[in-house]
Design a protein around this motif. Structure first.
Motif, PDB file in Angstrom:
ATOM      1  N   CYS A 111      10.583 -17.188   8.235  1.00 49.54           N
ATOM      2  CA  CYS A 111       9.453 -17.725   7.475  1.00 49.54           C
ATOM      3  C   CYS A 111       8.487 -16.629   7.030  1.00 49.54           C
ATOM      4  O   CYS A 111       7.525 -16.912   6.299  1.00 49.54           O
ATOM      5  CB  CYS A 111       8.716 -18.787   8.286  1.00 49.54           C
ATOM      6  SG  CYS A 111       7.768 -18.147   9.683  1.00 49.54           S
ATOM      7  N   LYS A 115       7.759 -17.972  -0.236  1.00 53.43           N
ATOM      8  CA  LYS A 115       8.362 -19.285  -0.478  1.00 53.43           C
ATOM      9  C   LYS A 115       9.433 -19.213  -1.552  1.00 53.43           C
ATOM     10  O   LYS A 115      10.481 -19.850  -1.445  1.00 53.43           O
ATOM     11  CB  LYS A 115       7.273 -20.280  -0.877  1.00 53.43           C
ATOM     12  CG  LYS A 115       7.805 -21.675  -1.193  1.00 53.43           C
ATOM     13  CD  LYS A 115       6.689 -22.652  -1.462  1.00 53.43           C
ATOM     14  CE  LYS A 115       7.259 -24.037  -1.741  1.00 53.43           C
ATOM     15  NZ  LYS A 115       6.172 -25.044  -1.924  1.00 53.43           N
ATOM     16  N   MET A 116       9.185 -18.440  -2.592  1.00 56.82           N
ATOM     17  CA  MET A 116      10.128 -18.359  -3.706  1.00 56.82           C
ATOM     18  C   MET A 116      10.854 -17.011  -3.727  1.00 56.82           C
ATOM     19  O   MET A 116      11.081 -16.428  -4.775  1.00 56.82           O
ATOM     20  CB  MET A 116       9.389 -18.593  -5.038  1.00 56.82           C
ATOM     21  CG  MET A 116       8.632 -19.905  -5.105  1.00 56.82           C
ATOM     22  SD  MET A 116       9.632 -21.349  -4.685  1.00 56.82           S
ATOM     23  CE  MET A 116      10.764 -21.365  -6.090  1.00 56.82           C
ATOM     24  N   LEU A 131       3.392 -17.175   0.738  1.00 59.83           N
ATOM     25  CA  LEU A 131       4.185 -17.790   1.803  1.00 59.83           C
ATOM     26  C   LEU A 131       4.278 -19.302   1.612  1.00 59.83           C
ATOM     27  O   LEU A 131       3.512 -19.894   0.843  1.00 59.83           O
ATOM     28  CB  LEU A 131       3.547 -17.496   3.164  1.00 59.83           C
ATOM     29  CG  LEU A 131       3.437 -16.025   3.552  1.00 59.83           C
ATOM     30  CD1 LEU A 131       2.493 -15.863   4.746  1.00 59.83           C
ATOM     31  CD2 LEU A 131       4.806 -15.450   3.877  1.00 59.83           C
ATOM     32  N   GLU A 132       5.215 -19.930   2.328  1.00 56.93           N
ATOM     33  CA  GLU A 132       5.284 -21.388   2.376  1.00 56.93           C
ATOM     34  C   GLU A 132       4.055 -21.907   3.132  1.00 56.93           C
ATOM     35  O   GLU A 132       3.847 -21.545   4.293  1.00 56.93           O
ATOM     36  CB  GLU A 132       6.583 -21.815   3.072  1.00 56.93           C
ATOM     37  CG  GLU A 132       6.602 -23.234   3.587  1.00 56.93           C
ATOM     38  CD  GLU A 132       6.362 -24.281   2.520  1.00 56.93           C
ATOM     39  OE1 GLU A 132       5.583 -25.207   2.802  1.00 56.93           O
ATOM     40  OE2 GLU A 132       6.941 -24.161   1.415  1.00 56.93           O
ATOM     41  N   THR A 134       3.250 -24.604   4.688  1.00 55.31           N
ATOM     42  CA  THR A 134       3.412 -25.399   5.910  1.00 55.31           C
ATOM     43  C   THR A 134       3.626 -24.564   7.166  1.00 55.31           C
ATOM     44  O   THR A 134       3.503 -25.082   8.272  1.00 55.31           O
ATOM     45  CB  THR A 134       4.583 -26.399   5.769  1.00 55.31           C
ATOM     46  OG1 THR A 134       5.784 -25.680   5.449  1.00 55.31           O
ATOM     47  CG2 THR A 134       4.303 -27.425   4.694  1.00 55.31           C
ATOM     48  N   GLU A 136       2.500 -20.951   7.188  1.00 54.69           N
ATOM     49  CA  GLU A 136       1.945 -19.632   6.912  1.00 54.69           C
ATOM     50  C   GLU A 136       1.251 -19.019   8.127  1.00 54.69           C
ATOM     51  O   GLU A 136       1.231 -17.795   8.291  1.00 54.69           O
ATOM     52  CB  GLU A 136       0.970 -19.690   5.742  1.00 54.69           C
ATOM     53  CG  GLU A 136      -0.279 -20.489   5.985  1.00 54.69           C
ATOM     54  CD  GLU A 136      -1.245 -20.414   4.797  1.00 54.69           C
ATOM     55  OE1 GLU A 136      -1.355 -19.334   4.201  1.00 54.69           O
ATOM     56  OE2 GLU A 136      -1.866 -21.433   4.485  1.00 54.69           O
ATOM     57  N   GLY A 272       9.260 -28.587   2.422  1.00 54.48           N
ATOM     58  CA  GLY A 272       9.189 -27.179   2.822  1.00 54.48           C
ATOM     59  C   GLY A 272       9.824 -26.303   1.751  1.00 54.48           C
ATOM     60  O   GLY A 272      10.027 -26.717   0.604  1.00 54.48           O
ATOM     61  N   THR A 273      10.165 -25.090   2.124  1.00 49.93           N
ATOM     62  CA  THR A 273      10.772 -24.140   1.188  1.00 49.93           C
ATOM     63  C   THR A 273      12.084 -24.688   0.624  1.00 49.93           C
ATOM     64  O   THR A 273      12.911 -25.194   1.383  1.00 49.93           O
ATOM     65  CB  THR A 273      11.039 -22.803   1.916  1.00 49.93           C
ATOM     66  OG1 THR A 273       9.832 -22.344   2.508  1.00 49.93           O
ATOM     67  CG2 THR A 273      11.558 -21.756   0.952  1.00 49.93           C
ATOM     68  N   LYS A 276      16.258 -21.064   1.903  1.00 53.23           N
ATOM     69  CA  LYS A 276      15.886 -19.930   2.743  1.00 53.23           C
ATOM     70  C   LYS A 276      17.137 -19.341   3.375  1.00 53.23           C
ATOM     71  O   LYS A 276      17.405 -19.510   4.559  1.00 53.23           O
ATOM     72  CB  LYS A 276      14.876 -20.373   3.803  1.00 53.23           C
ATOM     73  CG  LYS A 276      14.108 -19.244   4.443  1.00 53.23           C
ATOM     74  CD  LYS A 276      12.858 -19.738   5.173  1.00 53.23           C
ATOM     75  CE  LYS A 276      13.168 -20.672   6.291  1.00 53.23           C
ATOM     76  NZ  LYS A 276      11.969 -21.006   7.095  1.00 53.23           N
TER      77      LYS A 276
END
Length: 312
Positions: A111, A115-116, A131-132, A134, A136, A272-273, A276
């Protein structure tokens, strides 16, 4: 450069957790003395950590201690996820330096990446985007741990390294539905639905996000491999190299558990993401790869759940 663990005193911080216990099992074949600290040694407290290191003088350290949890836990307890993890890693890394530890491995999490991030995610994607949200808080703490190892390496010349595992599962996992990760949560849901002769189980979100999973025994093997074979500033990804959509994971879990009902989706919950998957090219080039296939690993995790191995 290689590091021989034979005859060394190796401290595994977090030895009662899923990751730490797997690393303890793996180290038993290396001819080293495995050291652990009791829960009475609060790793968030600097004085307690310094006292333990002064008394035990480990040669090698694996930082597997952390406050962990899924999306719900990260979103509910952001202060604890940031503060506790910052304190644990800072105290352990500083004490390791002060007591002349020869080799330290800090374990983070996938994590840490944006995110992308590009897929598969290479190590140099770190800090290249947002960052994602949820998770971070946990991610920021783990990024700080990587940077702390790099800083001590740069300033003091110590052999402190970092590895970033993907989503882990296996014996000793947390199967508590309130704060577990997706795979153990699915195992428990499918088992309880089978026992209750229910018609369906529910998953969060659309089921479309893709995730990568690594059995914790493979992670332990990869961690010991890096302790022995790797010495570098950049962190190293530790993953399986393959991923699948959450809906397919749920179907596989139901098949392994023996639940033949349907799977419904609660799309009011976050996904979420989107994807990953980490690149494993770096560690593969060193000569390591995982051995446990996902279906085989899920069966092992289900056996552990039935045996009560882990938080229920």
């Amino acid at each position: 450069m290689s590091y021989d663990l034979a005859g060394k005193r190796a401290y595994v911080a977090g030895h009662k957790g899923m990751v730490g216990s797997a690393i303890v099992r793996r180290l038993e074949s290396e001819g080293c003395t495995v050291l652990t600290s009791e829960r009475s040694t609060d790793l968030r407290e600097q004085s307690a950590v310094r006292e333990w290191f002064a008394d035990n003088q480990p040669d090698a350290v694996v930082v597997a201690a952390a406050k962990v949890g899924g999306i719900f836990a990260n979103d509910t307890y952001p202060a604890e996820f940031l503060y506790d993890n910052l304190m644990i890693e800072a105290n352990l890394i500083e004490a390791a330096y002060r007591n002349g530890v020869e080799k330290l491995l800090f374990l983070g999490s996938s994590c840490i990446y944006p995110k992308m991030a590009p897929q598969p995610i290479p190590e140099d994607a770190l800090l290249t985007g947002p960052l994602e949200p949820t998770n971070e808080w946990y991610a920021v703490a783990k990024i700080a741990g990587i940077k702390l190892c790099q800083a001590y390496r740069k300033q003091y010349g110590v052999d402190f390294i970092s590895a970033m595992p993907t989503n882990l599962y296996g014996p000793g996992d947390n199967f508590d539905l309130a704060n577990s990760h997706v795979l153990p949560a699915l195992i428990r849901k499918a088992h309880e639905a089978k026992e209750a002769s229910a018609d369906s189980i529910e998953i969060w979100g659309t089921g479309s996000p893709r995730r990568e999973f690594l059995h914790v025994d493979d992670l332990a093997d990869g961690a010991v491999f890096l302790l022995k074979k790797y010495s570098g500033e950049e962190h190293v990804n530790l993953g399986s190299g393959t991923d699948l959509p959450i809906i397919e994971l749920a179907q596989m879990v139901c098949d392994v558990v023996g639940f033949d009902g349907s799977i419904t989706k609660d799309t009011s919950k976050p996904d979420g993401t989107p994807r990953k998957l980490m690149s494993g090219d770096k560690i593969a080039a060193m000569g390591w790869k995982p051995k446990i296939e996902l279906r085989e690993g899920i069966a092992d995790a289900y056996r552990a759940f039935l045996a009560g191995e882990g938080k229920q």
